[in-house]
Design an enzyme around this catalytic site. Structure first.
Site, PDB file in Angstrom:
ATOM      1  N   ASP A 127       2.105   4.646   1.870  1.00 52.91           N
ATOM      2  CA  ASP A 127       2.172   5.128   3.245  1.00 52.91           C
ATOM      3  C   ASP A 127       1.221   6.320   3.397  1.00 52.91           C
ATOM      4  O   ASP A 127       0.611   6.788   2.429  1.00 52.91           O
ATOM      5  CB  ASP A 127       3.614   5.517   3.581  1.00 52.91           C
ATOM      6  N   ASP A 186       0.853  -1.185   0.000  1.00 55.41           N
ATOM      7  CA  ASP A 186       0.000   0.000   0.000  1.00 55.41           C
ATOM      8  C   ASP A 186       0.895   1.245   0.000  1.00 55.41           C
ATOM      9  O   ASP A 186       2.102   1.155   0.185  1.00 55.41           O
ATOM     10  CB  ASP A 186      -0.909   0.021   1.242  1.00 55.41           C
TER      11      ASP A 186
END
Length: 294
Positions: A215, A213
């Site tokens: 941050d 993903d």
């Protein structure tokens, strides 16, 4: 314990999803005792197309151990004791760059270590050593990993800086923006002091950071769902298994010690005079020092 000049033995550190590899023969879980306490788990040994492999569940099977409580010294010592000469470390990370979306693999070449609650060296009072860490990973092993990723058509970046934070909490947005200003590519919690200890143990070490993903710097970060992250994690584990299968036979081309000096890192590193060295430390580190002081 195998010597580093013998046939390569590949150690893989990562999640349990990496170990379910088709064709892994002679599988056996081995418990290893170390002078530094227990490793994260037993280690799975086996052979893949004739290449010896050793797998270590970094957080233990079932993900029992948080990053700050990992016994990094015991983990690296156990791998060394089982003859491992090359380490492939795979870890889930957050991306700090727009062009590194979830599902991308980054073959790391640099680290920034911001951890503070971990034992970071095998050495200490009674036996002092300073290994070189300007290039903290093995470029030769990194090249072989990239070659495998190209063959597998896995989206990847050959070089990058891994920001290692203490955790277990994730970054604040201000911290995330700071790390981006430093030029970091990904952020995670596990690869330091792992890389430092592998160098002290005279082992080739390379990290493949698997992006799950973005941050918290990213404007869409709050829209990431657990289900979406899990889908990426599962897909990444499948790619990691394929990477191990493709990488393993490539290791057999090495003849002798690593030309980049990984297997001789302790040459000229031990500072303590021979008559001042702590006998108990020498005994505890016999697996680590076997080549250098043998």
């Amino acid at each position: 314990m195998a010597q580093t000049g013998s046939a390569p033995v590949l150690g893989v550190i990562g999640g349990s999803g990496v170990y379910d590899i088709d064709g892994l023969e002679n599988q056996r879980w081995v418990t290893v005792e170390t002078p530094f306490g227990d490793p994260s788990d037993a280690l799975l040994t086996g052979e893949l197309d004739g290449q010896k492999l050793v797998f270590l569940p970094r957080h233990g099977r079932g993900h029992r151990i948080p990053p700050s409580e990992l016994n990094f010294r015991a983990n690296i010592y156990a791998l060394k004791a089982l003859g491992v000469s090359e380490i492939l470390s795979v870890s889930a990370v957050g991306s700090l760059k727009e062009h590194l979306p979830p599902g991308t693999f980054v073959v790391i070449d640099q680290f920034i270590d911001r951890t503070f609650a971990r034992n970071k060296s095998f050495f200490g009072t009674g036996l002092v050593a300073h290994v070189a860490l300007g290039h903290p990973v093995c470029g030769r092993l990194g090249d072989l990993i990239e070659e495998a990723l190209v063959e597998l058509k896995v989206p990847h970046q050959r070089r990058g800086t891994y920001m290692v934070m203490e955790g277990p909490q994730f970054s604040t947005k201000a911290e995330s923006e700071l790390y981006r200003s430093w030029g970091c590519d990904v952020i995670g919690m596990t690869n330091m002091p792992e890389a430092k200890l592998a160098r002290e143990a005279e082992m080739c070490y390379a990290t493949v950071a698997m992006v799950t993903d973005f941050d918290c710097w990213h404007p869409d970060h709050d829209h990431v769902t657990v289900d979406a992250v899990i889908r990426v994690v599962v897909a990444n584990a499948g790619k990691a298994r394929s990477l191990v299968k493709t990488l393993a036979p490539k290791l057999q081309v090495r003849d002798g010690l690593c030309a980049q000096g990984c297997h001789t890192a302790l040459d000229h590193a031990i500072m303590t005079a021979p008559d001042k060295r702590d006998p108990e430390m020498l005994k505890a580190l016999d697996v680590i020092l076997a080549r250098a002081l043998g």
